[in-house]
Design a protein around this motif. Structure first.
Motif, PDB file in Angstrom:
ATOM      1  N   THR A  37       0.831  -1.209   0.000  1.00 12.53           N
ATOM      2  CA  THR A  37       0.000   0.000   0.000  1.00 12.53           C
ATOM      3  C   THR A  37       0.860   1.251   0.000  1.00 12.53           C
ATOM      4  O   THR A  37       0.558   2.230  -0.690  1.00 12.53           O
ATOM      5  N   VAL A  38       1.940   1.225   0.754  1.00 11.89           N
ATOM      6  CA  VAL A  38       2.850   2.371   0.800  1.00 11.89           C
ATOM      7  C   VAL A  38       3.781   2.379  -0.411  1.00 11.89           C
ATOM      8  O   VAL A  38       4.048   3.429  -1.003  1.00 11.89           O
ATOM      9  N   PRO A  43       6.680   6.615  -7.112  1.00 16.60           N
ATOM     10  CA  PRO A  43       6.559   6.646  -8.579  1.00 16.60           C
ATOM     11  C   PRO A  43       7.457   5.614  -9.259  1.00 16.60           C
ATOM     12  O   PRO A  43       8.586   5.369  -8.841  1.00 16.60           O
ATOM     13  N   ILE A  44       6.963   5.007 -10.290  1.00 21.87           N
ATOM     14  CA  ILE A  44       7.651   4.094 -11.214  1.00 21.87           C
ATOM     15  C   ILE A  44       8.177   2.858 -10.492  1.00 21.87           C
ATOM     16  O   ILE A  44       7.650   1.755 -10.662  1.00 21.87           O
ATOM     17  N   ILE A  47       5.606   1.153  -8.155  1.00 18.95           N
ATOM     18  CA  ILE A  47       4.508   0.549  -8.909  1.00 18.95           C
ATOM     19  C   ILE A  47       4.969  -0.720  -9.610  1.00 18.95           C
ATOM     20  O   ILE A  47       4.284  -1.756  -9.575  1.00 18.95           O
ATOM     21  N   LEU A  48       6.154  -0.687 -10.238  1.00 17.11           N
ATOM     22  CA  LEU A  48       6.672  -1.878 -10.914  1.00 17.11           C
ATOM     23  C   LEU A  48       6.966  -2.997  -9.922  1.00 17.11           C
ATOM     24  O   LEU A  48       6.696  -4.174 -10.194  1.00 17.11           O
ATOM     25  N   GLY A  49       7.521  -2.642  -8.774  1.00 20.67           N
ATOM     26  CA  GLY A  49       7.826  -3.666  -7.768  1.00 20.67           C
ATOM     27  C   GLY A  49       6.582  -4.354  -7.244  1.00 20.67           C
ATOM     28  O   GLY A  49       6.551  -5.582  -7.091  1.00 20.67           O
ATOM     29  N   VAL A  50       5.546  -3.576  -6.976  1.00 17.83           N
ATOM     30  CA  VAL A  50       4.294  -4.160  -6.481  1.00 17.83           C
ATOM     31  C   VAL A  50       3.657  -5.042  -7.554  1.00 17.83           C
ATOM     32  O   VAL A  50       3.186  -6.153  -7.274  1.00 17.83           O
ATOM     33  N   ALA A  51       3.649  -4.568  -8.806  1.00 14.62           N
ATOM     34  CA  ALA A  51       3.092  -5.378  -9.895  1.00 14.62           C
ATOM     35  C   ALA A  51       3.850  -6.692 -10.049  1.00 14.62           C
ATOM     36  O   ALA A  51       3.242  -7.757 -10.219  1.00 14.62           O
ATOM     37  N   GLY A  52       5.176  -6.625  -9.980  1.00 16.47           N
ATOM     38  CA  GLY A  52       5.961  -7.850 -10.085  1.00 16.47           C
ATOM     39  C   GLY A  52       5.695  -8.812  -8.949  1.00 16.47           C
ATOM     40  O   GLY A  52       5.613 -10.036  -9.158  1.00 16.47           O
TER      41      GLY A  52
END
Length: 345
Positions: A37-38, A43-44, A47-52
């Motif tokens: 959540t945090v 930015p960037i 978001i990429l880390g959470v998606a992965g």
């Protein structure tokens, strides 16, 4: 409640319930959700880390592993790499979808009808993009997520299952919209009187210079932001929390749906799909019908001499490996995955 037997193999329904059961399977499951959540606010990279992270957990589910998201031993750099693959695949699909939509809208006479049908299809497009991203994650390469014929074969085999998952996303989005409205409206109503007063003052203050009017307007704006700021921060955190849970549940639901395609038996990404798996309840004897005991021979979609490479199996000793007939192409423990093999949690 979801029984343990419902989590084994492929079942064509209850995707939300089973995905939620896997998410909350381990004690302390809320910790990685709060961290994401945090992190998603960064930015960037965040978001990429959470998606992965989300897709790597779903990758285990697609292989048939019933496990909650990892709480430790997560390789952040590899999560970011996996998230980048997902981003590229989704970008290509969305660009292609936009171009195709524009072409269909220009078709004479039947353009309106095609546009209506395509609008209905677009509701499920987000789920289709998840299917493509899952293939890229399973193979750890971008190209498998762009093989339209294979992905279309998967979608056309069971569109009803994807429609159920799309319904979950739609309901989740509606719930999030209701929460945003409930939280934001009172704050907006609180600043409306100040806004009206400022507008009236500027309208009748023709004697003031333009610089003074600009200063008064800026002061009013900062005053409104300071009054509504705490509400906005709380709203962003709430939306991030709910959005993270929805992402985990929906992507993992697609992974449960993909179990019917025998992920462990996949060969090279350009090879055809193996035999589909049916819901085990379909083979159950019906009441009042005769059931004969016929010996069943094991069926394998890959011959014993086939040396095709398979997708990288998840690096977890508790996870299912490729069929025994397929010679291993690499040591599973050396496979790149953000989840640590020595700690299943």
């Amino acid at each position: 409640m979801v029984d343990e037997s419902e989590l084994a193999g492929f079942r064509r329904d209850r995707y939300f319930a089973r995905s939620w059961a896997l998410l909350t399977r381990d004690r302390g499951w809320i910790k990685p959700v709060l961290l994401m959540t945090v992190a998603v606010l960064v930015p960037i990279v965040g978001i990429l880390g959470v998606a992965g992270y989300v897709y790597e957990w779903a990758r285990l589910t697609a292989w048939g592993v019933n496990a909650a998201p990892k709480q430790k031993g997560v390789r952040i750099g590899e999560c970011i790499s996996s998230g980048w693959r997902v981003f590229v695949v989704c970008l290509v699909w969305y660009v292609g979808f936009s171009i195709l939509s524009g072409i269909l809208m220009q078709v004479p006479v039947i353009g309106d009808l095609l546009g209506l049908v395509w609008t209905l299809v677009s509701v499920c497009f987000a789920v289709i993009a998840v299917v493509a991203s899952m293939r890229a994650t399973i193979y750890q390469k971008i190209v498998p997520g762009l093989r339209v014929p294979t992905i279309w074969k998967m979608i056309s085999h069971d569109p009803a299952g994807l429609a159920r998952i799309a319904g979950i996303e739609i309901l989740g989005g509606m719930l999030l919209g209701v929460i945003v409205t409930i939280v934001l409206l009172p704050a907006l109503f609180g600043i409306i009187p100040n806004l009206i007063t400022m507008i009236e003052y500027l309208e009748y203050s023709s004697v003031l210079s333009s610089g003074m009017q600009a200063r008064i307007a800026m002061q009013a704006v900062f005053s409104m932001l300071s009054s509504i700021g705490p509400t906005l921060i709380a709203l962003i955190l709430v939306c991030s929390f709910i959005g993270t849970i929805l992402s985990l549940v929906c992507v993992n639901a697609v992974a449960l749906w993909m179990r019917q395609f025998s992920v462990a038996a996949w060969g090279r990404d350009e090879d055809p799909l193996p035999a589909f798996v049916s819901d085990p309840r379909d083979a159950a004897p019906q009441p009042g019908s005769w059931q004969y005991d016929v010996p069943q021979q094991p069926v394998s979609s890959v011959s014993p001499t086939d040396s095709r490479p398979t997708p990288n199996p998840p690096a977890d000793p508790s996870e299912p490996q490729a069929p025994a007939e397929v010679p291993p192409t690499e040591d599973p423990q050396e496979n790149v995955t953000p989840f640590d093999a020595e700690d299943p949690k």
